[in-house]
Design an enzyme around this catalytic site. Sequence first.
Site, PDB file in Angstrom:
ATOM      1  N   THR A 185       0.564  -1.467   0.339  1.00  0.00           N
ATOM      2  CA  THR A 185      -0.240   0.403   0.581  1.00  0.00           C
ATOM      3  C   THR A 185       1.151   1.361  -0.116  1.00  0.00           C
ATOM      4  OG1 THR A 185       0.066   0.011   2.659  1.00  0.00           O
ATOM      5  CG2 THR A 185      -1.812  -1.098   1.014  1.00  0.00           C
ATOM      6  N   GLU A 330      -5.987  -2.673  -0.889  1.00  0.00           N
ATOM      7  CA  GLU A 330      -6.422  -3.841  -0.012  1.00  0.00           C
ATOM      8  C   GLU A 330      -7.870  -4.790  -0.268  1.00  0.00           C
ATOM      9  OE1 GLU A 330      -5.469  -0.944   0.903  1.00  0.00           O
ATOM     10  OE2 GLU A 330      -4.956  -1.073   2.814  1.00  0.00           O
ATOM     11  N   LYS A 439     -12.664  18.843  10.482  1.00  0.00           N
ATOM     12  CA  LYS A 439     -13.742  19.083  11.852  1.00  0.00           C
ATOM     13  C   LYS A 439     -13.136  21.010  12.092  1.00  0.00           C
ATOM     14  CE  LYS A 439     -11.918  14.572  12.796  1.00  0.00           C
ATOM     15  NZ  LYS A 439     -11.851  13.687  12.261  1.00  0.00           N
ATOM     16  N   TRP A 444     -18.442  17.905  10.553  1.00  0.00           N
ATOM     17  CA  TRP A 444     -17.767  17.158   9.491  1.00  0.00           C
ATOM     18  C   TRP A 444     -17.671  17.839   7.756  1.00  0.00           C
ATOM     19  CZ3 TRP A 444     -16.604  11.514   9.773  1.00  0.00           C
ATOM     20  CH2 TRP A 444     -16.185  10.843  11.443  1.00  0.00           C
TER      21      TRP A 444
END
Length: 554
Positions: A185, A330, A439, A444
Site C-alpha cells: 500500500t 486491500e 472538523k 464534518w
Amino acid sequence: MLGLMMDEPLLVASLLRHADRYHGDTEIVSRTAEGPIHRYTYRQAHERTRRLANALTRLGVKPGDRVGTLAWNGFRHFELYFAVSGMGSVIHTINPRLFPDQIAYIAGHAEDAYVCFDITFAPLVEKMAAACKVVKGWIAMTDRAHMPAARIPNLLCYEELLAAESDGFDWPTFDENTASGLCYTSGTTGNPKGVLFSHRSTVLHACVITMPDATDLSSRSSILPIVPMFHVNAWGIPYAAPLVGAKLVFPGPGLDGASLYELFETEKVNRSSGVPTVWLGILHHMKQHNLRFSTLEKVVIGGAACPPAMIRTLNEDYGIRVQHGWGMTEMSPIGTINSPKLKHDALAPQERFELSLKQGRPVFGVDMKIVDGEGKELPRDGKAFGDLLVKGPWIVREYFRGEGGNPLRPGGWFPTGDVGTIDPDGYLQITDRSKDVIKSGGEWISSIDLENIAMGHPGVMEAAVIGVRHPKWDERPLLVVVKKAGALLTREELLAFYEGKVAKWWLPDDVVFVEQLPHTATGKLSKLTLREQFKDYALPTAAASAIPRDPARA
Ligand code: AMP
C-alpha cells in the site's frame, strides 16, 4: 452432504490457458519502453510465458518465492504476471514512483529473489541495487541490443533467458488459496504494508469485474488499462481480459494525452480505466487539437474522486459513459462501480447525472456498511456519513508478515479508512479519507465536495481542500488551486462560485494559488504533504477569532 462437482482449484494460469485455447488469435498490443509498438496474440503470449516459467525455474525460483517487477504496462510484464504466479511463486509489483529507499525497503521486506525491470528504470535500479542484499539478480526486460549500460550487479537479459528455454512447461495444480501476488500500500503513514493476494481471490475478482454493471468486458472489447500494473494489478484487468478474450492494449511509458489518444484510435479501443489525473491530460490534448474519439465507449474512473466536471465533459462533449469506481489495494482493488439500474431510466437528466457522481454499488462478493465512532451501524439513507467497513473474498484479512497486527474490526469487517454515505439502493458516496475530513466546530466538512465544486470552475486546473487550524472552530477549510494556463481567476471570484452550492459554514476560509499540487506515488493528491506545507498558514478569519490577550502581556 457435500456436492458432487469437480474440485478444480481457481488458479491464475488457467486464465491464460483459456485465452490461448479459445481466443488464441486475439491481440495484445504494447507500446514498449524501447519505443516501438509490439503486437502478438494470446497464443504467443502463453508460449513465451511457459518459456519464462522454465527460465525462472532454472534460476532457482521456487514455489512461494517472490519475484519483483519495476515495469510499465506491457507484454513482458503480462508474461511475468502469469509465469510467476502460474509456477506457484508470487509476483510482487513494485511502484517505481516511490523513493529509492522505500523501494529498497519493500524489496527487502518482500525478500524478492529476482527483480525484473523495464529499461526506463535502469538508473533507479543502479541507485538502489546495493541496498537490496536479498535480491539475487536483476532482469532487464529487454533484448541484448537494448541492455542498459548501468552498473547493476548480476544483471540478466530477459530475452536471452527466454531464448534459451523450450515452451514445454505444465502449469502445476495446487491449493487455490496459495499466494499469487503481492502489492504494498502507498503507506502515507509508517512503512508500506504488503497485501498478499491468492489465486482464488484473483480469479474471483477477475470474474466479477467483467460483468456488465462493472467494466463490461467481453471478447468484443479492446481495453486499454491506463492504471498501472504496478498499482493493484491495473485494477485486475490483466486477469479479466484473458478470462473473456478481450483485446489488451498496453500503453507502456506513454501516459501523456497524445500517446494515449493515438493508441485509443489506432487500436480501436472501446474500454479503458484510469485515475482522474490521466484523463485530465487526455482531455487537455483533445481540446487543444480539436479531436474526437471514434471507438471509445466506456471508461472506469477511480482511485481518487472523479470531479463532476470531468464526468460531464466526457459524457456530454465526447459521448463517453463514465463509470465512477472505488476500491483500494486491500480490496484487489474493486469494491464498487457506478452503473444505473433499470428504474433509473425514469430519472430526469440532472438526477441521473447526480447519481453518476457517486462511487457506485458493490459488485457481488463485496459487502459494506458505515458506522459511527462507537462502531454502531448508521442508516443507509444517503445522508448519514460514517466510517466505511467492508467484507468479501478478495479483501485483506491480514497484512504480509502480520505487519500492523490484526486489521479487522469485530465481525471480521475491514475498516477502509474512508468516510461515506450509502443510499437505499446501495450507492456509496465517498466524502473523505477519515484523516482528511475537516472538523469544524464538531461538525464534518467534506473536502472532496469542496474540491469537486472548485474543479467545476472553468479557470481551475486542479484543486485541493485541507483543514487548517483555527482558534475558534478547531479546523477550517483552505482551498489550494492550480489555475488553468492564462486563467485570470481571483480569490473572490472562486469563493463567490461556492455560493448556493454548499451551506455557508462549508465555504473555504481562504484561497491560495499555487503552481502545482503535491501527488503521491500513485497519482493521488498528497494531502499529507499539503497539510505539512500549510501547517502554519494563518487564515484571515483566525485573527478575528483569536482569544484576546491582555495587551500588557502579549
Ligand atoms: P489505493 O490503495 O492506493 O488504491 O488507495 C485506495 C484509496 O483511494 C481509497 O481508500 C480511497 O481513499 C481512495 N479512492 C479510490 N477510489 C476513489 C474514488 N472513486 N473516490 C474517492 N476516493 C477514492
